[in-house]
Design an enzyme around this catalytic site. Structure first.
Site, short mmCIF file in Angstrom:
data_model
loop_
_atom_site.label_atom_id
_atom_site.label_comp_id
_atom_site.label_asym_id
_atom_site.label_seq_id
_atom_site.Cartn_x
_atom_site.Cartn_y
_atom_site.Cartn_z
N ASP A 161 55.41 -3.73 21.79
CA ASP A 161 56.15 -4.84 22.38
C ASP A 161 56.16 -4.81 23.91
OD1 ASP A 161 57.77 -7.04 22.77
OD2 ASP A 161 59.44 -6.31 21.58
N HIS A 206 60.52 -8.30 14.81
CA HIS A 206 61.90 -7.81 14.95
C HIS A 206 62.70 -8.07 13.67
CE1 HIS A 206 60.96 -7.00 19.08
NE2 HIS A 206 60.84 -8.27 19.40
#
Length: 445
Positions: free
Chosen positions: A310, A259
Site C-alpha cells: 500500500d 482493506h
C-alpha cells in the site's frame, strides 16, 4: 526460451520435494521433478504477489510521523499526502517506482498490482500523452524486472453522492469515457486491471459503464477502510460499504476489495462467500490507524485474502504476515492461530495462502506447478536460521525470525533471474537517483 534448473528442495502445493528439476519454457513451469538441470544454491518457494501499491507514496514514507496539534488520523495523513503531489512529474514517478520495485524484488515480491490514480499534471490537465504517468510505472517495472499488473483507477468525486472533487484531487480525475480511452491505450502493453478508488469517489452509473469495458479483467476497489467512510456511506445509502457493494454489483472472483477493515458479521460472511479476495495491508493499516481486519470470522468462512504494501512504510512481506498473525495473538491472547490441522506450521500457512492469492493479478503466479508463471524465490541458506531448518520449518523461520534483510538469495520472475546473491543489478544507480529525487521533493513540501 528454456531454462533447466535443479533445486535442493521445492515447496509445491503438495509439500516439499527434494532434489527437484524445474523445467521452464517461455516463462512458465513445464515440469517439476526428475533429475538434471543447473543447480540452484538454496531451497525454492513461491514468490509473493503484492496486491496493492501506490508507488508515489514511497516518497513520503517517514515524513508524516509528526504529531499535529489536534493529534492525527487517516484524514490528516491524507492531507499531508496530497501536499506532496504538486511537483511530481512522470520522470519523478519513474525514479520512485524503480527504487520501490527493486526493493520489493529483493524482499521476495515477484509481481505488484499498482493501484494507479496519479494521472494528470499539477494543474489537473491531461498530459499531451494521457498515459505518461502509467508509462512511467511500466518503465520502472521493466527496469526492476518485476511483474506488473497496472490498475488504472477511476476517481471522480470527493465524497458519496458525487460531491465535487477537492482542488487537491485534481490530478486524479477521469470520467468513464476518458478512463476507457486510457485502458484501451494501454491494452497489450501491460497486464491490466480495472480500478475504482472507492465508493465515495465514483458513482454507481460510472461503475457500471467501466465494468462493461472488459468483463475479464480483475476489479480493484478501496472499501470500508475507515469508520468515517462507513458512516458516510450509511448516510448516503442506508447501507454499509461492503453491504451496499454486494447488494448492487455481481462481486465474484474477479474482485479485489482493499482493506475491508470495518465489517459486520453478515458482511464478513457474505464477502467470503462471494469468492472475492481481500487485500489486507497490515503495516499501512497500522501506520494509518485504520483498524484490524476481522481475520477470525473471515478465515473461519474460508475467505480469500492476500497482502499489499500500500503506502510502503514497509516493503517486506514477512512483516505484513507477522503483523497479521501477531495482531490476532494480541487480540485473543493465544498463539499459533493462522494454521490448520492439515498445515500446522503457521509461517508455512501464512506464506502459501498469501502467495496463492493471485486472482487480483490476472496472472497464474504464486505457485510452483506446470503451467504457472515461473516466479519463485531461492532462499539464502547462508542465513543460519534458514540453514538450520528443513521442510515447512523453513517458512516458519522465514516469516517469524527477523534477522535483518529478507533471506532472498535469488528472485526469478517469468523464468529470469532478477536478484542474484541478494543483489539487484540496478540497485546502486536506482538508490542514488531516488535519494536525489526525494530530497528535492521533500525540500519543496
Amino acid at each position: 526460451m528454456t531454462v533447466d534448473l535443479l533445486a535442493p528442495a521445492v515447496r509445491t502445493a503438495q509439500g516439499w520435494t527434494e532434489n527437484a528439476r524445474l523445467q521452464i519454457t517461455n516463462g512458465k513451469f513445464v515440469e517439476i521433478g526428475g533429475a538434471g538441470g543447473s543447480p540452484l544454491p538454496g531451497a525454492v518457494i513461491p514468490a509473493m504477489p503484492n496486491l496493492h501499491s501506490h508507488a508515489f507514496q514511497r516518497a513520503i514514507a517517514g515524513i508524516t510521523e509528526v504529531r499535529s496539534p489536534s493529534g492525527g488520523d487517516f484524514w490528516t495523513w491524507r492531507q499531508a499526502m496530497y501536499g506532496s503531489l504538486d511537483r511530481l512529474t512522470p520522470d519523478d514517478v519513474r525514479v520512485i517506482a524503480t527504487q520501490l520495485y527493486i526493493e520489493m524484488a529483493k524482499a521476495g515480491y515477484a509481481r505488484v498490482c499498482e493501484f494507479h490514480y496519479l494521472h494528470h499534471d499539477a494543474d489537473g490537465r491531461p498530459y499531451a500523452n494521457p498515459a505518461a504517468m502509467a508509462e512511467a510505472l511500466i518503465e520502472a517495472a521493466a527496469i526492476a524486472g518485476i511483474g506488473l499488473t497496472l490498475v488504472p483507477v477511476l476517481y471522480m468525486a470527493s465524497g458519496f453522492g458525487d460531491r465535487p472533487a477537492e482542488p487537491a484531487q485534481r490530478r486524479f480525475l477521469h470520467i468513464p469515457d476518458s478512463y476507457a480511452a486510457l485502458i484501451e491505450g494501454l491494452r497489450g502493453r501491460v497486464d491490466l486491471g480495472i480500478g475504482f478508488h472507492s465508493l465515495r469517489a465514483v458513482t454507481p452509473e460510472a461503475m457500471n459503464a467501466v465494468l462493461d469495458i472488459d468483463v475479464a479483467l480483475p476489479v480493484h476497489i478501496h472499501i470500508a477502510e475507515q469508520v468515517k467512510e462507513v458512516d458516510d456511506c450509511l448516510t448516503w445509502s442506508g447501507a454499509r460499504p461492503v453491504e451496499w457493494l454486494l447488494r448492487h454489483f455481481p462481486v465474484d472472483e474477479r474482485w479485489c476489495l482493499v482493506h475491508a477493515t470495518h465489517l459486520t458479521d453478515a458482511e464478513t460472511r457474505d464477502l467470503a462467500a462471494s469468492g472475492a479476495t481481500v487485500a489486507i495491508c497490515p503495516t499501512t493499516e497500522a501506520n494509518l490507524g485504520d483498524g484490524f481486519f476481522d481475520t477470525e470470522s473471515y478465515f473461519a468462512h474460508g475467505g480469500r485474502w492476500g497482502i499489499g504494501s500500500d503506502s510502503h512504510v514497509s516493503l517486506d512481506p514477512r512483516e505484513e504476515l507477522r503483523l497479521l498473525e501477531y495482531g490476532r495473538r494480541l487480540r485473543l491472547q493465544r498463539r499459533a492461530l493462522s494454521a490448520t490441522e492439515a498445515l500446522p506450521n503457521v509461517g508455512a500457512w501464512l506464506w502459501t495462502e498469501a502467495a496463492s492469492a493471485t486472482a487480483p493479478t490476472g496472472v497464474d503466479t504464486g505457485r510452483i506447478a506446470p503451467g504457472a508463471r515461473a516466479d519463485f524465490i531461492v532462499l539464502d541458506e547462508r542465513n543460519p536460521q534458514i540453514a538450520a531448518m528443513s521442510g515447512d520449518a523453513r517458512l516458519d523461520a522465514l516469516v517469524f525470525v527477523n534477522a535483518g534483510a529478507a533471506p532472498v538469495r535469488e528472485l526469478w520472475v517469468g523464468g529470469e533471474r532478477i536478484v542474484a546473491e541478494a543483489r539487484h543489478p540496478h540497485e546502486e544507480t536506482s538508490a542514488r537517483e531516488f535519494a536525489q529525487t526525494v530530497a528535492r521533493l521533500r525540500a519543496a513540501i
